[in-house]
Motif scaffolding. Sequence first.
Motif, short mmCIF file in Angstrom:
data_model
loop_
_atom_site.label_atom_id
_atom_site.label_comp_id
_atom_site.label_asym_id
_atom_site.label_seq_id
_atom_site.Cartn_x
_atom_site.Cartn_y
_atom_site.Cartn_z
N UNK A 100 -20.18 3.20 50.71
CA UNK A 100 -21.01 2.57 49.35
C UNK A 100 -21.98 2.86 47.88
N UNK A 101 -21.97 4.34 48.80
CA UNK A 101 -23.34 4.64 47.63
C UNK A 101 -22.85 5.57 46.69
N UNK A 102 -21.40 5.82 46.72
CA UNK A 102 -20.27 5.93 46.12
C UNK A 102 -19.85 4.15 44.65
N UNK A 103 -19.94 3.85 45.70
CA UNK A 103 -19.57 1.73 44.91
C UNK A 103 -20.72 1.56 44.16
N UNK B 103 -28.40 0.56 49.80
CA UNK B 103 -27.06 0.20 48.60
C UNK B 103 -26.86 -1.16 49.34
N UNK B 104 -27.31 -2.08 49.88
CA UNK B 104 -26.54 -3.77 50.14
C UNK B 104 -25.82 -4.73 48.98
N UNK B 105 -27.53 -4.40 48.17
CA UNK B 105 -26.70 -5.54 46.70
C UNK B 105 -27.01 -5.75 45.95
N UNK B 106 -27.02 -6.58 44.63
CA UNK B 106 -26.84 -6.22 43.43
C UNK B 106 -26.83 -7.78 43.04
N UNK B 107 -28.47 -8.06 42.43
CA UNK B 107 -28.41 -9.69 41.63
C UNK B 107 -27.74 -9.51 40.38
N UNK B 108 -27.15 -10.36 39.65
CA UNK B 108 -27.22 -10.19 38.13
C UNK B 108 -27.60 -11.37 37.51
N UNK C 6 -22.11 -7.94 46.68
CA UNK C 6 -22.74 -7.20 48.12
C UNK C 6 -21.99 -5.87 48.66
N UNK C 7 -22.59 -5.27 49.41
CA UNK C 7 -21.78 -3.74 49.66
C UNK C 7 -21.53 -3.86 50.88
N UNK C 8 -21.16 -3.65 51.91
CA UNK C 8 -21.05 -4.15 53.11
C UNK C 8 -20.66 -3.03 54.41
N UNK C 9 -20.79 -1.91 54.70
CA UNK C 9 -19.88 -0.83 55.29
C UNK C 9 -18.64 -1.65 56.25
N UNK C 10 -17.72 -0.69 55.90
CA UNK C 10 -16.40 -1.61 56.67
C UNK C 10 -15.55 -0.35 57.18
N UNK D 46 -10.47 2.03 42.11
CA UNK D 46 -9.61 3.12 41.41
C UNK D 46 -11.09 4.29 40.84
N UNK D 47 -12.42 3.43 40.30
CA UNK D 47 -13.60 4.22 40.10
C UNK D 47 -13.79 5.30 40.86
N UNK D 48 -14.54 4.20 42.03
CA UNK D 48 -15.11 4.65 43.41
C UNK D 48 -14.21 5.91 43.69
#
Length: 155
Positions: free
Chosen positions: A16-19, A78-83, A100-104, A148-150
């Motif tokens: 998540x810290x990269x995405x 690194x969990x969430x962003x609201x726009x 939302x970014x969840x470790x999987x 791809x970018x991450x």
Amino acid sequence: MSSYEVTRSALIPAPAQDVFPLVNSFLEWTKWSPWENVDPELNRSYSGNDAGVGAKYAWSGNRKAGSGNMEIVESDFPQSIKVHLEFTKPFKAVNPTSFTFTTADGGTQVTWRMTGENKGLAKVFALFMNMDKFIGADFERGLAALSAAATANKA
């Protein structure tokens, strides 16, 4: 009024810290946004912070690109962003959007969600076009490009 929600998720093979930074800064969206190539002469402007809460982006382009603006209103690394997403053309609309970014296992599950209400001409348009079908494929392309970018610098 008719409300709608478009949600897509993808497993991105990166932590998540990269995405997260690729979404948390509109300056990074050129690397993955599915709408970047809709208008080669798209006018973009950035203001406020470079990343996180207060980062702002506005665009104006051809009929396909339309015009509007976005502002990051919440950023929880690194969990969430609201726009706050506001379209001014071709239809006026406000569309709360979140990531939302969840470790999987194997990386990070990223979920992109946009909600809205069809009003005025957009309500008539919605009678013939399902918003999920209309932009869902764009979300899928965007998530694939985000992946791809991450992972581009990790090989």
